[in-house]
Design a protein around this motif. Structure first.
Motif, PDB file in Angstrom:
ATOM      1  N   LYS A 288      -0.181  -2.229  -3.741  1.00 12.47           N
ATOM      2  CA  LYS A 288      -0.498  -3.659  -3.731  1.00 12.47           C
ATOM      3  C   LYS A 288      -1.307  -4.092  -4.953  1.00 12.47           C
ATOM      4  CE  LYS A 288       1.451  -4.025   0.279  1.00 12.47           C
ATOM      5  NZ  LYS A 288       2.777  -4.651   0.405  1.00 12.47           N
ATOM      6  N   GLY A 289      -1.734  -3.140  -5.768  1.00 11.18           N
ATOM      7  CA  GLY A 289      -2.498  -3.507  -6.958  1.00 11.18           C
ATOM      8  C   GLY A 289      -2.833  -2.282  -7.778  1.00 11.18           C
ATOM      9  N   ARG A 290      -3.197  -2.508  -9.027  1.00  6.80           N
ATOM     10  CA  ARG A 290      -3.623  -1.435  -9.922  1.00  6.80           C
ATOM     11  C   ARG A 290      -4.610  -2.015 -10.919  1.00  6.80           C
ATOM     12  NH1 ARG A 290       1.541   0.634 -13.146  1.00  6.80           N
ATOM     13  NH2 ARG A 290      -0.060   1.758 -14.319  1.00  6.80           N
ATOM     14  N   GLU A 291      -5.526  -1.169 -11.404  1.00  9.45           N
ATOM     15  CA  GLU A 291      -6.546  -1.638 -12.334  1.00  9.45           C
ATOM     16  C   GLU A 291      -7.054  -0.457 -13.145  1.00  9.45           C
ATOM     17  OE1 GLU A 291      -8.013  -4.097 -14.399  1.00  9.45           O
ATOM     18  OE2 GLU A 291      -7.746  -5.182 -12.499  1.00  9.45           O
ATOM     19  N   VAL A 336     -12.241   6.423   6.989  1.00  7.86           N
ATOM     20  CA  VAL A 336     -13.579   5.878   7.213  1.00  7.86           C
ATOM     21  C   VAL A 336     -13.456   4.391   7.519  1.00  7.86           C
ATOM     22  CG1 VAL A 336     -15.843   5.447   6.169  1.00  7.86           C
ATOM     23  CG2 VAL A 336     -14.609   7.580   5.664  1.00  7.86           C
ATOM     24  N   PRO A 337     -14.022   3.925   8.633  1.00 14.05           N
ATOM     25  CA  PRO A 337     -13.994   2.477   8.895  1.00 14.05           C
ATOM     26  C   PRO A 337     -14.640   1.709   7.737  1.00 14.05           C
ATOM     27  CG  PRO A 337     -14.766   3.681  10.820  1.00 14.05           C
ATOM     28  CD  PRO A 337     -14.699   4.677   9.704  1.00 14.05           C
ATOM     29  N   LEU A 338     -14.056   0.578   7.355  1.00 16.24           N
ATOM     30  CA  LEU A 338     -14.580  -0.174   6.217  1.00 16.24           C
ATOM     31  C   LEU A 338     -16.031  -0.578   6.425  1.00 16.24           C
ATOM     32  CD1 LEU A 338     -11.530  -2.420   5.258  1.00 16.24           C
ATOM     33  CD2 LEU A 338     -12.387  -0.389   4.085  1.00 16.24           C
ATOM     34  N   ALA A 339     -16.419  -0.909   7.648  1.00 16.52           N
ATOM     35  CA  ALA A 339     -17.811  -1.278   7.907  1.00 16.52           C
ATOM     36  C   ALA A 339     -18.749  -0.120   7.577  1.00 16.52           C
ATOM     37  CB  ALA A 339     -17.981  -1.703   9.368  1.00 16.52           C
ATOM     38  N   GLU A 340     -18.316   1.118   7.858  1.00 14.64           N
ATOM     39  CA  GLU A 340     -19.118   2.299   7.513  1.00 14.64           C
ATOM     40  C   GLU A 340     -19.111   2.538   6.012  1.00 14.64           C
ATOM     41  OE1 GLU A 340     -18.985   7.150   8.193  1.00 14.64           O
ATOM     42  OE2 GLU A 340     -17.994   5.837   9.631  1.00 14.64           O
ATOM     43  N   PHE A 341     -17.943   2.372   5.397  1.00 17.79           N
ATOM     44  CA  PHE A 341     -17.823   2.588   3.952  1.00 17.79           C
ATOM     45  C   PHE A 341     -18.790   1.706   3.165  1.00 17.79           C
ATOM     46  CE2 PHE A 341     -15.954   0.928  -0.004  1.00 17.79           C
ATOM     47  CZ  PHE A 341     -16.020   2.077  -0.778  1.00 17.79           C
ATOM     48  N   LEU A 342     -18.976   0.464   3.598  1.00 19.01           N
ATOM     49  CA  LEU A 342     -19.820  -0.464   2.853  1.00 19.01           C
ATOM     50  C   LEU A 342     -21.276  -0.016   2.790  1.00 19.01           C
ATOM     51  CD1 LEU A 342     -18.362  -3.907   4.015  1.00 19.01           C
ATOM     52  CD2 LEU A 342     -17.847  -2.586   1.959  1.00 19.01           C
ATOM     53  N   HIS A 352     -16.844   5.392  -7.749  1.00 22.38           N
ATOM     54  CA  HIS A 352     -15.743   5.219  -6.795  1.00 22.38           C
ATOM     55  C   HIS A 352     -16.019   4.115  -5.773  1.00 22.38           C
ATOM     56  CE1 HIS A 352     -13.516   9.272  -7.528  1.00 22.38           C
ATOM     57  NE2 HIS A 352     -13.957   8.721  -8.648  1.00 22.38           N
ATOM     58  N   TYR A 353     -17.283   3.897  -5.429  1.00 16.85           N
ATOM     59  CA  TYR A 353     -17.610   2.798  -4.521  1.00 16.85           C
ATOM     60  C   TYR A 353     -17.182   1.466  -5.136  1.00 16.85           C
ATOM     61  CZ  TYR A 353     -20.442  -0.338  -1.628  1.00 16.85           C
ATOM     62  OH  TYR A 353     -20.864  -1.344  -0.802  1.00 16.85           O
ATOM     63  N   PHE A 354     -17.457   1.288  -6.431  1.00 15.62           N
ATOM     64  CA  PHE A 354     -17.150   0.023  -7.104  1.00 15.62           C
ATOM     65  C   PHE A 354     -15.652  -0.146  -7.317  1.00 15.62           C
ATOM     66  CE2 PHE A 354     -21.293   1.618  -8.485  1.00 15.62           C
ATOM     67  CZ  PHE A 354     -22.098   0.621  -7.969  1.00 15.62           C
ATOM     68  N   ILE A 355     -14.956   0.966  -7.563  1.00 14.52           N
ATOM     69  CA  ILE A 355     -13.507   0.903  -7.711  1.00 14.52           C
ATOM     70  C   ILE A 355     -12.876   0.426  -6.409  1.00 14.52           C
ATOM     71  CG2 ILE A 355     -11.419   2.286  -8.032  1.00 14.52           C
ATOM     72  CD1 ILE A 355     -13.010   4.035  -9.986  1.00 14.52           C
ATOM     73  N   GLY A 361     -11.992  -6.782  -2.328  1.00 15.83           N
ATOM     74  CA  GLY A 361     -12.397  -8.179  -2.455  1.00 15.83           C
ATOM     75  C   GLY A 361     -13.881  -8.391  -2.536  1.00 15.83           C
ATOM     76  N   GLY A 362     -14.623  -7.372  -3.050  1.00 15.97           N
ATOM     77  CA  GLY A 362     -16.052  -7.558  -3.226  1.00 15.97           C
ATOM     78  C   GLY A 362     -16.832  -7.577  -1.926  1.00 15.97           C
TER      79      GLY A 362
END
Length: 366
Positions: A288-291, A336-342, A352-355, A361-362
Motif C-alpha cells: 500500500k506504500g513505500r518510502e 503486536v496490537p497497535l495500541a501496544e506498539f505506540l 524503526h518506530y518512526f518508519i 499516519g503519525g
C-alpha cells in the motif's frame, strides 16, 4: 523624576525563562556553561533533553532520568535546583515540524504550570552555534537567541568513544568532565548495561573495519529494506537475536542482495525472519506504500539507506491473525496490537518506530 533621584535597579534576570536544548550523552563542560549562562539571564531555566525514550545504544547510552541526574549534579545549591526544570523530548528524524511542535509544547506546559501565559512569555534560547548540527537553534523565532561562547572541552561524541573503548573500561581523565558526570560514569561502568554497550561497540568497530572499501577514503553506503506489515490492528515485529541492538524489537528486513529488486528483497527478508504464511503474489498485491528513509545517523553500522514497504493484509476473522514463526536472525516474531506498539519507542531498534509510524499516519506519541 529629578536628576538627583537614584536610577531604578535593573532586574536581576533580563528574561523570565531560558531554554537550553541538548542530548547530554553525556553532559560535558560545554553543556554546563550553557546552563550557567541560562541561570544568569533568566529566573527559570528549562533544560530540554533530546532523544528521549530511545533504546540504549552506543550513540544514546543514557536514559532521560540518568541525564537529568547529570544536569542536576552540575547545579549549585537548592536555589538553583528549584530554578531548573528538565523535560524530555523524543526524536522525529523524518519530521522537523513534529519535533519543533513537541519541544514547544514541552516548554509551554512548564511555563503554564508557573501560571504564566506561554503565548506572551519572554523566552531566551541559550546556545552555541558551533556547526551545521546547531541548525535547530534557528527554528524557534518566537524565542530570543542568546549566544554563548564556545568552551574548549571534550565533546560528547569523544567521551563516548573513550568511555566504551574495551581497552579503557570506562576510564576518562577526571578533569575532562564535570564532577557530577564523572561520578555518574564511574558508577555506570560497573553495570550490566555498560558491559552490553562495550560489547556492542566492539561489534560495530569490527563491522566497520570488515566492510571498509580497501584503499578508499570513502566508507561504504549500505542499502537495506524493511517491511511494515499490518493486519486487523496489529503490526508484525521481530526481536533481534544478534548485535547490534540485540533484544530490541524491529521491523522485519535486512540487506538487499546483489541481484534483487527492492520489493523482492523486502519480501524475502520478511519470509525468512517471520515465516509469514502468505504467498508471495499476495504480498505483492498487498503493498500500500513505500518510502525511503535516509537520516545520516539512522544506523550505527555506518551510512545505511533503507527502503520501507507498507503491507496491509486482508484479515480472515474465522482463522485469526496470519501465522508467523521466528526464524533466521530473529529471536521472536509476533503480532503486536497497535495500541501496544505506540508505547514501544524505547524498545524499538534504531529508527524503526518512526518508519512504522510514518505509514500508520503519525499515530505515535512524541
Amino acid at each position: 523624576m529629578n536628576a538627583s533621584s537614584p536610577a531604578a535597579a535593573p532586574p536581576a534576570h533580563p528574561f523570565p525563562y531560558a531554554v537550553v536544548i541538548g542530548r547530554f550523552q553525556p553532559l560535558h563542560h560545554g553543556h554546563q556553561r550553557l546552563i550557567e549562562q541560562a541561570l544568569r539571564v533568566a529566573r527559570r531555566v528549562i533544560v530540554v533533553v533530546g532523544s528521549d525514550r530511545q533504546p540504549r545504544s552506543v550513540r544514546n547510552p543514557f536514559t532521560l532520568d540518568e541525564r537529568e541526574r547529570m544536569v542536576r549534579a552540575c547545579l549549585h545549591g537548592q536555589a538553583e535546583q528549584m530554578r531548573v526544570s528538565v523535560a524530555g523530548v523524543g526524536d522525529s528524524p523524518y519530521n522537523d515540524q513534529l519535533w519543533i511542535a513537541s519541544l514547544q509544547q514541552a516548554v509551554d506546559r512548564l511555563i503554564a504550570q508557573d501560571g504564566a501565559d506561554p503565548a506572551h512569555a519572554r523566552v531566551a534560547l541559550v546556545g552555541h552555534l558551533k556547526d551545521a548540527s546547531s541548525y535547530y537553534l534557528r527554528l524557534f523565532p518566537r524565542w530570543e537567541f542568546v549566544p554563548n561562547e564556545a568552551v574548549q572541552s571534550i565533546h560528547a561524541t569523544e567521551v563516548r568513544q573513550l568511555y566504551f573503548d574495551p581497552e579503557r573500561r570506562g576510564r576518562i581523565p577526571p578533569d575532562a568532565l564535570p564532577e557530577g558526570t564523572a561520578s555518574f560514569l564511574a558508577q555506570f561502568a560497573e553495570s550490566a548495561d555498560y558491559a552490553a554497550l562495550v560489547e556492542e561497540r566492539a561489534f560495530l568497530d569490527d563491522y566497520r573495519d570488515k566492510y571498509r572499501y580497501a584503499g578508499s577514503e570513502f566508507p561504504p553506503i549500505f542499502t537495506t529494506v524493511d517491511a511494515v506489515v499490518v493486519e486487523a490492528g496489529h503490526i508484525l515485529l521481530v526481536q533481534r537475536k544478534f548485535q547490534p541492538g540485540r533484544g530490541a524489537w524491529a521491523l522485519p528486513g535486512g540487506f538487499v542482495g546483489q541481484n534483487e529488486r527492492l520489493l523482492d528483497a523486502a519480501i524475502r527478508e520478511l519470509k525468512e525472519e517471520t515465516r509469514l504464511k502468505v504467498p508471495v503474489p499476495v504480498l505483492h498485491g498487498s503493498v500500500k506504500g513505500r518510502e525511503v528513509f535516509d537520516a545520516p545517523q539512522r544506523s550505527q553500522r555506518g551510512r545505511t539507506i533503507t527502503h520501507a514497504f507498507f503491507f496491509e493484509l486482508a484479515h480472515n476473522q474465522w482463522t485469526g491473525l496470519t501465522e508467523v514463526r521466528a526464524a533466521d536472525d530473529a529471536a521472536q516474531a509476533r503480532w503486536v496490537p497497535l495500541a501496544e506498539f505506540l508505547d514501544m519507542r524505547e524498545r524499538m531498534y534504531e529508527d524503526h518506530y518512526f518508519i512504522a509510524n510514518h505509514f500508520l499516519g503519525g499515530l505515535g506519541k512524541n
